[in-house]
Design a protein around this motif. Structure first.
Motif, PDB file in Angstrom:
ATOM      1  N   ARG A 233       4.398   5.724  -7.748  1.00  0.00           N
ATOM      2  CA  ARG A 233       3.648   5.388  -6.545  1.00  0.00           C
ATOM      3  C   ARG A 233       2.658   4.291  -6.899  1.00  0.00           C
ATOM      4  O   ARG A 233       2.363   4.044  -8.068  1.00  0.00           O
ATOM      5  CB  ARG A 233       2.901   6.600  -5.979  1.00  0.00           C
ATOM      6  N   GLY A 234       2.139   3.668  -5.829  1.00  0.00           N
ATOM      7  CA  GLY A 234       1.147   2.623  -6.064  1.00  0.00           C
ATOM      8  C   GLY A 234      -0.174   3.221  -6.509  1.00  0.00           C
ATOM      9  O   GLY A 234      -0.545   4.322  -6.096  1.00  0.00           O
ATOM     10  N   ALA A 235      -0.874   2.506  -7.343  1.00  0.00           N
ATOM     11  CA  ALA A 235      -2.209   2.937  -7.780  1.00  0.00           C
ATOM     12  C   ALA A 235      -3.262   2.198  -6.969  1.00  0.00           C
ATOM     13  O   ALA A 235      -3.121   1.011  -6.692  1.00  0.00           O
ATOM     14  CB  ALA A 235      -2.396   2.638  -9.265  1.00  0.00           C
ATOM     15  N   GLU A 236      -4.308   2.926  -6.603  1.00  0.00           N
ATOM     16  CA  GLU A 236      -5.432   2.325  -5.894  1.00  0.00           C
ATOM     17  C   GLU A 236      -6.647   2.285  -6.806  1.00  0.00           C
ATOM     18  O   GLU A 236      -6.638   2.892  -7.875  1.00  0.00           O
ATOM     19  CB  GLU A 236      -5.774   3.157  -4.650  1.00  0.00           C
ATOM     20  N   ALA A 237      -7.682   1.628  -6.327  1.00  0.00           N
ATOM     21  CA  ALA A 237      -8.910   1.532  -7.124  1.00  0.00           C
ATOM     22  C   ALA A 237      -9.471   2.919  -7.443  1.00  0.00           C
ATOM     23  O   ALA A 237      -9.976   3.155  -8.543  1.00  0.00           O
ATOM     24  CB  ALA A 237      -9.962   0.704  -6.375  1.00  0.00           C
ATOM     25  N   ALA A 238      -9.337   3.849  -6.479  1.00  0.00           N
ATOM     26  CA  ALA A 238      -9.868   5.197  -6.701  1.00  0.00           C
ATOM     27  C   ALA A 238      -9.130   5.913  -7.827  1.00  0.00           C
ATOM     28  O   ALA A 238      -9.709   6.711  -8.567  1.00  0.00           O
ATOM     29  CB  ALA A 238      -9.761   6.015  -5.417  1.00  0.00           C
TER      30      ALA A 238
END
Lengths: 155, 352
Positions: B144-149
């Motif tokens: 899955r994509g990674a976010e800043a959080a």
């Protein structure tokens, strides 16, 4: 010159300079004495070659600052209130000033001492303390502001 | 500061201290705890070290000291006895020369300071090294994509990112990979900011593949906490959108606690590049990053190319792309990086 003569010469020249710097950073006379002692022990261990007198003094101050950092790492108590009790006796003129200076964090106290008392530039202070000149300038600026607030502008 | 000067002028060492100083003798060399030990001493030290480490950790966290779970208001420091001499001075050397690493930084909480030592990395020139393509994605993994959080959680919180890594305000993106049971397995992350471009790859189970063939046998890796760190510079440069070239390139990689890490960095400032790398190495080796905090929610069967490489099927053979199962995670941009030897590579201007 024999090694012990050389040590005696350095002690005579710089013991007060290093002691004052250590006292400014640490705020307690006993710990400052230990830092100065450790500085000269470090000198005896490493026997560095100095380019000139200014290099010699800066090196000793750098090692003193490093020894003070070791003490600060080991310190377990809050420094403010106890420090004035073990500081060399201030007089009526300087008591409030010292109290205000001792309330500064050690890194600001170090910058203030080296800038105002020893006359080093912020770049030189950065090399002695292992900090960036920009950081030293910020420390000085914050220290001046804090002292101005506490002492109502007179220091 | 006249009053301060007048006070300090009157401060002098006592006669007792003066006597002590003039009679000092050079101490006997104490053994450096990082030198080679006999097997028995090493075992004893390991037992003592693990005990001291466990005792010094906050009960609720296995993370880096001073992180968000650490108790504020107490002096949290690393054990000075377990650290090498932080300010080594070689006889005849110039100790006022600022080393590339081997210094440290302070983290302040009110009046209490924590001083963190940084490793002195041994930089090898990668400009003439062979480059390879590689794939980070584990076979059959979900992604899955990674976010800043996610990156904030990975690093132990915003405070830790700011105080230890100097990564505050960075907008991270990338891809995370998980096993079928949801266990995080790998991460490929990147961020682009003003004067800086970072990419971070993490992989459980061993070294992160590197596109640079390792330096030759003569290269001596720096060590920190028993972990050997490969440090490369001159790996290429980055051209930002406004045409600025980030010429200070670094790559640090190591394996700590069975997890491989690789940080690639392009910056305008050499000091900043060195510091970011040293801080990252120290923080990661001391357990500051934790892949296992990342949830697998939303991860799907890895149906997309990762970093532009062929996908591996379960038998280990390369296969063509499988049907799209949703929005692919963002691929790490690579077109802005130019490596030595590649078409379009421009040598840096000589120093004035």
């Amino acid at each position: 010159m024999t090694p012990s003569n050389r040590l005696e010469e350095l002690v005579g020249k710089y013991e007060n300079t290093l002691y004052r710097a250590a006292l400014a950073i640490l705020g307690t006379a006993p710990e400052a004495e230990d830092a100065v002692q450790d500085t000269f022990l470090r000198y005896l261990q490493t026997r560095p070659k100095f380019r000139d007198e200014s290099h010699e003094k800066a090196w000793l101050l750098r090692v003193t600052a490093n020894c003070c950092k070791d003490v600060l790492r080991d310190r377990q108590r809050h420094p403010t209130v106890e420090l004035l009790d073990v500081y060399p006796a201030p007089n009526a003129e300087t008591g409030d000033l010292l109290e205000a200076v001792l309330e500064l964090p050690p890194d600001q106290r170090a910058a203030v001492h080296l800038f105002y008392y020893e006359g080093y530039s912020t770049g030189e202070i950065g090399r002695i303390l292992g900090r960036r000149p920009g950081t030293v300038r910020s420390d000085l600026s914050r220290a001046r502001e804090a002292l101005r607030r506490k002492l109502k502008g007179e220091f | 500061m006249k009053r301060y000067e007048r006070y300090m002028d009157g401060v002098k060492v006592s006669d007792v201290l003066h006597e002590k100083l003039t009679n000092l003798k050079a101490p006997e060399k104490r053994p450096n705890p990082w030198l080679k030990w006999g097997a028995l001493a090493a075992v004893v030290a390991l037992v003592i070290g693990v005990g001291a480490w466990a005792a010094s950790r906050p009960a609720s966290s296995g993370r880096f000291p001073g992180g968000p779970d650490a108790e504020l208001g107490t002096l949290t420091t690393t054990d000075p006895q377990s650290e090498p001499d932080p300010y080594p001075v070689e006889p005849g050397g110039d100790p006022l020369e600022t080393p590339r690493g081997g210094w440290g930084y302070e983290v302040w909480r009110d009046q209490v300071v924590e001083y963190i030592m940084l490793p002195a990395l041994n930089w090898a020139d990668a400009s003439t090294m062979e480059r390879l393509d590689y794939c980070l994605a584990p076979p059959g993994a979900d992604s899955r994509g990674a976010e800043a959080a996610d990156v904030t959680a990975l690093c132990g919180g915003e405070e830790a990112m700011r105080d230890h890594l100097l990564w505050d305000g960075m907008d991270w993106r990338g891809t995370l990979w998980f096993l079928e049971d949801g266990t995080p397995q790998a991460a490929s992350l990147y961020t682009v900011g003003e004067g800086l471009r970072l990419s971070l790859e993490i992989m459980k189970g061993g070294e992160v593949p590197s596109c640079v063939v390792c330096p030759d046998e003569a290269y001596e890796r720096a060590e920190w906490g028993g972990v050997a760190i490969t440090a490369l510079e001159n790996t290429g440069y980055c051209v930002q959108d406004d045409g600025t070239e980030l010429r200070e390139s670094r790559e640090v990689s190591f394996v700590a606690d069975g997890v491989g890490y690789k940080l690639c960095l392009y910056a305008a400032d050499a000091d900043r590049a060195d510091e970011l790398c040293a801080r990252f190495a120290r923080y990661a080796i001391d357990g500051g990053l934790d892949l296992d905090v990342l949830p697998a929610d939303g991860a799907v069967d890895n149906a997309h190319y990762s970093v532009g490489e062929p996908r591996w099927n379960d038998s280990g053979e390369a296969s063509s792309a499988l049907p799209d199962k949703g929005t692919p995670p963002p691929e790490m941009p690579t077109s802005d990086i130019i490596h030595p030897g590649e078409e379009g590579y421009v040598e840096p201007l000589p120093e004035p």
